[in-house]
Motif scaffolding. Structure first.
Motif, PDB file in Angstrom:
ATOM      1  N   PRO A 251       0.785  -1.227   0.000  1.00 50.15           N
ATOM      2  CA  PRO A 251       0.000   0.000   0.000  1.00 50.15           C
ATOM      3  C   PRO A 251       0.815   1.274   0.000  1.00 50.15           C
ATOM      4  CG  PRO A 251      -0.057  -1.056   2.160  1.00 50.15           C
ATOM      5  CD  PRO A 251       0.591  -2.028   1.217  1.00 50.15           C
ATOM      6  N   SER A 252       2.099   1.198   0.282  1.00 44.61           N
ATOM      7  CA  SER A 252       2.930   2.396   0.244  1.00 44.61           C
ATOM      8  C   SER A 252       4.347   2.007  -0.127  1.00 44.61           C
ATOM      9  CB  SER A 252       2.915   3.122   1.591  1.00 44.61           C
ATOM     10  OG  SER A 252       3.506   2.327   2.600  1.00 44.61           O
ATOM     11  N   ALA A 253       5.076   2.984  -0.631  1.00 49.51           N
ATOM     12  CA  ALA A 253       6.474   2.759  -1.001  1.00 49.51           C
ATOM     13  C   ALA A 253       7.250   4.030  -0.737  1.00 49.51           C
ATOM     14  CB  ALA A 253       6.582   2.362  -2.470  1.00 49.51           C
ATOM     15  N   SER A 254       8.442   3.897  -0.181  1.00 52.63           N
ATOM     16  CA  SER A 254       9.297   5.045   0.077  1.00 52.63           C
ATOM     17  C   SER A 254       9.972   5.486  -1.213  1.00 52.63           C
ATOM     18  CB  SER A 254      10.355   4.694   1.120  1.00 52.63           C
ATOM     19  OG  SER A 254      11.296   5.752   1.252  1.00 52.63           O
ATOM     20  N   LEU A 255       9.984   6.788  -1.441  1.00 49.49           N
ATOM     21  CA  LEU A 255      10.704   7.372  -2.563  1.00 49.49           C
ATOM     22  C   LEU A 255      11.973   8.069  -2.083  1.00 49.49           C
ATOM     23  CD1 LEU A 255       7.705   8.897  -4.565  1.00 49.49           C
ATOM     24  CD2 LEU A 255       8.710   6.612  -4.749  1.00 49.49           C
ATOM     25  N   GLY A 256      12.354   7.784  -0.844  1.00 46.35           N
ATOM     26  CA  GLY A 256      13.507   8.423  -0.225  1.00 46.35           C
ATOM     27  C   GLY A 256      13.096   9.077   1.074  1.00 46.35           C
ATOM     28  N   PRO A 257      14.057   9.556   1.859  1.00 49.79           N
ATOM     29  CA  PRO A 257      13.717  10.199   3.137  1.00 49.79           C
ATOM     30  C   PRO A 257      12.730  11.354   2.948  1.00 49.79           C
ATOM     31  CG  PRO A 257      16.080   9.816   2.986  1.00 49.79           C
ATOM     32  CD  PRO A 257      15.516   9.510   1.637  1.00 49.79           C
ATOM     33  N   GLY A 258      11.614  11.274   3.641  1.00 50.07           N
ATOM     34  CA  GLY A 258      10.614  12.324   3.586  1.00 50.07           C
ATOM     35  C   GLY A 258       9.636  12.233   2.439  1.00 50.07           C
ATOM     36  N   ALA A 259       9.707  11.187   1.622  1.00 48.38           N
ATOM     37  CA  ALA A 259       8.838  11.065   0.449  1.00 48.38           C
ATOM     38  C   ALA A 259       8.193   9.688   0.406  1.00 48.38           C
ATOM     39  CB  ALA A 259       9.622  11.311  -0.828  1.00 48.38           C
ATOM     40  N   VAL A 260       6.869   9.648   0.215  1.00 44.62           N
ATOM     41  CA  VAL A 260       6.125   8.394   0.257  1.00 44.62           C
ATOM     42  C   VAL A 260       5.089   8.361  -0.864  1.00 44.62           C
ATOM     43  CG1 VAL A 260       4.617   6.913   1.649  1.00 44.62           C
ATOM     44  CG2 VAL A 260       6.394   8.271   2.767  1.00 44.62           C
ATOM     45  N   LEU A 261       4.972   7.215  -1.525  1.00 46.09           N
ATOM     46  CA  LEU A 261       3.892   6.937  -2.458  1.00 46.09           C
ATOM     47  C   LEU A 261       2.843   6.124  -1.731  1.00 46.09           C
ATOM     48  CD1 LEU A 261       2.442   6.557  -5.202  1.00 46.09           C
ATOM     49  CD2 LEU A 261       4.045   4.664  -5.652  1.00 46.09           C
ATOM     50  N   LEU A 262       1.605   6.617  -1.676  1.00 47.04           N
ATOM     51  CA  LEU A 262       0.479   5.925  -1.061  1.00 47.04           C
ATOM     52  C   LEU A 262      -0.412   5.404  -2.183  1.00 47.04           C
ATOM     53  CD1 LEU A 262      -0.363   8.560   1.720  1.00 47.04           C
ATOM     54  CD2 LEU A 262       1.030   6.485   1.962  1.00 47.04           C
ATOM     55  N   ARG A 263      -0.282   4.129  -2.465  1.00 48.42           N
ATOM     56  CA  ARG A 263      -1.018   3.543  -3.586  1.00 48.42           C
ATOM     57  C   ARG A 263      -2.526   3.517  -3.320  1.00 48.42           C
ATOM     58  NH1 ARG A 263       2.806   0.341  -6.410  1.00 48.42           N
ATOM     59  NH2 ARG A 263       4.612  -0.295  -5.158  1.00 48.42           N
ATOM     60  N   GLY A 264      -3.302   4.034  -4.255  1.00 44.07           N
ATOM     61  CA  GLY A 264      -4.752   3.929  -4.172  1.00 44.07           C
ATOM     62  C   GLY A 264      -5.381   4.615  -2.981  1.00 44.07           C
ATOM     63  N   PHE A 265      -4.648   5.517  -2.336  1.00 44.04           N
ATOM     64  CA  PHE A 265      -5.140   6.122  -1.090  1.00 44.04           C
ATOM     65  C   PHE A 265      -6.420   6.922  -1.310  1.00 44.04           C
ATOM     66  CE2 PHE A 265      -5.074   9.087   2.503  1.00 44.04           C
ATOM     67  CZ  PHE A 265      -4.735   8.247   3.554  1.00 44.04           C
ATOM     68  N   ALA A 266      -6.585   7.496  -2.502  1.00 44.98           N
ATOM     69  CA  ALA A 266      -7.751   8.347  -2.771  1.00 44.98           C
ATOM     70  C   ALA A 266      -8.866   7.612  -3.511  1.00 44.98           C
ATOM     71  CB  ALA A 266      -7.329   9.575  -3.573  1.00 44.98           C
ATOM     72  N   THR A 267      -8.653   6.370  -3.886  1.00 42.63           N
ATOM     73  CA  THR A 267      -9.594   5.679  -4.769  1.00 42.63           C
ATOM     74  C   THR A 267     -11.005   5.619  -4.194  1.00 42.63           C
ATOM     75  OG1 THR A 267      -7.776   4.316  -5.623  1.00 42.63           O
ATOM     76  CG2 THR A 267     -10.022   3.559  -6.042  1.00 42.63           C
ATOM     77  N   SER A 268     -11.137   5.287  -2.937  1.00 49.99           N
ATOM     78  CA  SER A 268     -12.469   5.134  -2.341  1.00 49.99           C
ATOM     79  C   SER A 268     -13.211   6.457  -2.205  1.00 49.99           C
ATOM     80  CB  SER A 268     -12.353   4.464  -0.968  1.00 49.99           C
ATOM     81  OG  SER A 268     -11.641   5.299  -0.062  1.00 49.99           O
ATOM     82  N   ARG A 269     -12.508   7.582  -2.368  1.00 49.30           N
ATOM     83  CA  ARG A 269     -13.137   8.893  -2.215  1.00 49.30           C
ATOM     84  C   ARG A 269     -13.347   9.597  -3.555  1.00 49.30           C
ATOM     85  NH1 ARG A 269     -10.157  11.369   3.217  1.00 49.30           N
ATOM     86  NH2 ARG A 269      -9.163   9.435   3.891  1.00 49.30           N
ATOM     87  N   THR A 270     -13.166   8.857  -4.647  1.00 49.36           N
ATOM     88  CA  THR A 270     -13.215   9.472  -5.968  1.00 49.36           C
ATOM     89  C   THR A 270     -14.527  10.186  -6.241  1.00 49.36           C
ATOM     90  OG1 THR A 270     -11.637   7.887  -6.915  1.00 49.36           O
ATOM     91  CG2 THR A 270     -13.114   9.012  -8.433  1.00 49.36           C
ATOM     92  N   THR A 271     -15.653   9.551  -5.936  1.00 48.63           N
ATOM     93  CA  THR A 271     -16.955  10.153  -6.241  1.00 48.63           C
ATOM     94  C   THR A 271     -17.106  11.511  -5.569  1.00 48.63           C
ATOM     95  OG1 THR A 271     -17.989   7.971  -6.506  1.00 48.63           O
ATOM     96  CG2 THR A 271     -19.450   9.846  -6.092  1.00 48.63           C
ATOM     97  N   ALA A 272     -16.766  11.591  -4.295  1.00 52.84           N
ATOM     98  CA  ALA A 272     -16.867  12.856  -3.564  1.00 52.84           C
ATOM     99  C   ALA A 272     -15.887  13.884  -4.103  1.00 52.84           C
ATOM    100  CB  ALA A 272     -16.633  12.620  -2.073  1.00 52.84           C
ATOM    101  N   LEU A 273     -14.676  13.447  -4.455  1.00 57.60           N
ATOM    102  CA  LEU A 273     -13.683  14.374  -4.979  1.00 57.60           C
ATOM    103  C   LEU A 273     -14.124  14.980  -6.307  1.00 57.60           C
ATOM    104  CD1 LEU A 273     -10.358  12.426  -4.283  1.00 57.60           C
ATOM    105  CD2 LEU A 273     -11.203  14.432  -3.059  1.00 57.60           C
TER     106      LEU A 273
END
Length: 217
Positions: A15-37
């Protein structure tokens, strides 16, 4: 020079991957909120439509942009800056929807940046062929707060570089619903987007929408 990370960052994966110190990729974190967004986005662009801004050199930007929140990022022949009013209408930028702010704060907290209080959301619309060259987000007064970037629609390759333009770039594939957060030692890393490829997304058609949250004031 780029480093291809498709094998370790492409879906499916953790669900997440580090891109280096202080940087994170959160996979699919917003997917469930797409309709509202997307519903909130429609309200924003009704008040402040997308437009192609000019660079200080007078070139038309390929990415269409708008803003919401107390401050909005603008570019024209006089330079890059944040304004409280939309230059096209002279009215305040649309209020930042609760759905936007809540997601940005939740993503920041998940990445280790508690109490994020964004006061600007830059909204970019990409169509096939559109790209964003390497740059730093340094027009903000507050460089202590992180950047939160939400991807909706077509997939794209995000370039995440170092603190110098010539540093090696990570090539990070971003899918619909992915969120990238960077701050702390990563806050001023160069980043950009490779040209968007042709495609069709079930909700957004042949485009990508990017919501970028910042503490600008």
């Amino acid at each position: 020079m780029t480093q291809d990370l498709f094998e370790i960052l492409d879906h499916p994966g953790p669900p997440s991957a580090s891109l280096g110190p202080g940087a994170v990729l959160l996979r699919g974190f917003a997917t469930s909120r797409t309709t509202a967004l997307l519903a909130a986005l429609e309200q924003v662009i009704e008040q402040a439509p997308f437009r192609h801004m000019l660079t200080p050199g007078g070139l038309r930007m390929s990415v269409a942009m708008t803003n919401c929140g107390p401050l909005g990022w603008v570019s024209d022949r006089t330079g890059y800056r944040y304004t409280a009013a939309d230059p096209q209408s002279a009215l305040p930028w649309p209020s930042m929807p609760d759905e936007f702010r809540d997601l940005a704060q939740d993503a920041a907290a998940q990445a280790g940046f508690a109490n994020f209080q964004p006061d600007a959301c830059l909204i970019n619309r990409y169509v096939p062929g559109t790209r964003l060259s390497l740059h730093q987000d340094r027009d903000e007064r507050d460089h202590d707060a992180p950047i939160v970037s939400i991807s909706l629609g077509l997939p794209v390759v995000f370039l995440f570089g170092g603190l110098q333009r010539a540093d090696k770039n990570l090539r990070v594939p971003l899918m619909h619903g992915d969120v990238v957060v960077w701050g702390g030692p990563a806050r001023l890393r160069f980043h950009g987007v490779l040209p968007l490829k042709e495609g069709h997304h079930s909700l957004l058609g042949s485009q990508r929408i990017n919501l970028t949250f910042r503490k600008a004031g």
